[in-house]
Enzyme design. Sequence first.
Site, short mmCIF file in Angstrom:
data_model
loop_
_atom_site.label_atom_id
_atom_site.label_comp_id
_atom_site.label_asym_id
_atom_site.label_seq_id
_atom_site.Cartn_x
_atom_site.Cartn_y
_atom_site.Cartn_z
N TRP A 1 30.21 49.23 29.68
CA TRP A 1 29.29 50.26 30.16
C TRP A 1 30.02 51.38 30.89
O TRP A 1 29.40 52.33 31.34
CB TRP A 1 28.21 49.65 31.07
N GLU B 1 23.83 45.03 35.68
CA GLU B 1 23.82 44.61 37.08
C GLU B 1 23.10 43.28 37.27
O GLU B 1 23.55 42.41 38.01
CB GLU B 1 23.18 45.68 37.98
N TYR C 1 20.90 45.38 46.48
CA TYR C 1 22.15 45.62 45.75
C TYR C 1 21.88 46.31 44.41
O TYR C 1 22.48 47.33 44.08
CB TYR C 1 22.92 44.29 45.52
N ASP D 1 27.68 43.83 47.62
CA ASP D 1 27.63 42.54 46.91
C ASP D 1 28.70 41.64 47.53
O ASP D 1 29.30 41.99 48.55
CB ASP D 1 27.83 42.73 45.39
N CYS E 1 41.36 42.21 46.28
CA CYS E 1 40.99 41.50 47.51
C CYS E 1 40.19 40.26 47.11
O CYS E 1 39.01 40.13 47.44
CB CYS E 1 40.18 42.42 48.43
N CYS F 1 47.55 41.97 48.93
CA CYS F 1 47.60 43.06 49.92
C CYS F 1 48.69 44.09 49.60
O CYS F 1 48.52 45.28 49.84
CB CYS F 1 47.80 42.50 51.32
S1 SF4 Z 1 44.84 44.76 52.35
FE1 SF4 Z 1 44.53 42.71 51.62
S2 SF4 Z 1 42.90 41.84 52.86
FE2 SF4 Z 1 42.90 44.05 53.15
S3 SF4 Z 1 41.38 44.83 51.69
FE3 SF4 Z 1 43.38 44.95 50.71
S4 SF4 Z 1 43.64 43.01 49.61
FE4 SF4 Z 1 41.94 42.79 51.07
#
Ligand code: SF4
Length: 336
Positions: free
Chosen positions: A34, A48, A128, A146, A194, A201
């Site tokens: 989509w 969704e 949402y 979400d 994340c 990170c």
């Molecule tokens: S830095 Fe790490 S913990 Fe922070 S939002 Fe990004 S992936 Fe998530």
Amino acid sequence: MAASVASAITPLFLRMTMQTLLAWFDEHARPLPWRIETVSPWESLLAEIILQQTRMETGIPYWERIRAAYPNPQSLAEDTEENLLHLWQGCGYYARARNLYKLAKTLDGEPLPKTYDELIQLPGIGPYTAAAVASISHGEPVACVDGNIRRVISRLRAEHMTDSQLNQEATALLNRTRSGDWNQAMMDLGSQICTPRNPKCQRCPIETDCLASKTEDPEHWPMRRTTKQQKVRAAVLVIDGSEGILLEAREGRTLGGLWGVPYAEGDVAKKQLLKGRRAEKIGSLRHDFTHKRLEVTVYTADAQDSDILRQPESVPLSTLDRKILSLYKAYQSEES
Ligand code: SF4
């Protein structure tokens, strides 16, 4: 400690740095069907709803199938709920399909409304979904929250937040000129970078501002929402005859609208289920619903004259019933 560090970051600084998220999304957005082609708000709504509780890889074929069968709400309203459930079978959380059908009937030939305030009035549409469709299809500046976005925001702030705090924070962060892209960028960040376990990170575009990433355990946020599963013993009876299997219309919130083999929970109901049948136990299986873990004992018996038999392919069946029938088929092939 987290709160004091959070208050040291000014909203302006945070918003400026968060622009990098849109740049990241422009380069790394998941190539979802989509997004690759232009889709109608109705098709966006279908995506969704299907993806709320279904994994992406599983959900995409359902989306393709359902949008092809029902290119607009009117085409769904003119069909039966059972036909929709037939297409939905195996996707789980069937209340979504039943609500979608109600929604199409409620629209009664009118197009899907455009604004958050109107969308949220419709059956099966929560905050949402209303925010996702209003922002992605119509550019309304309204933030989505979400599970993915909840995780990103909680970690960004290193705080366990209430739903209302999360909504406020998501609204404060929202890019109001590209609200649809912003919401999707936050979702993609949560699902790709994340992640619940092992967040990446070092590859994260908002790492500079993220408080959780400065700690030893970014996974600590958000607080886990645990759902306790109740263990339930059930018995089912596969009654087979030359014209098919005995199937009953299921009732209730979980599987209502679908069909399945006769089913009983608890010893008393099991006795009733097997009463008057020469039933043979052929195996057992386990099946998980969100709140319930079923231990199912499967019996079989020959059909009697009064049994109304159907071909299983002719009606929508739940995943549980398809598992039961697979077990029965395996038993039949061993016996032959
Ligand atoms: S830095 Fe790490 S913990 Fe922070 S939002 Fe990004 S992936 Fe998530």
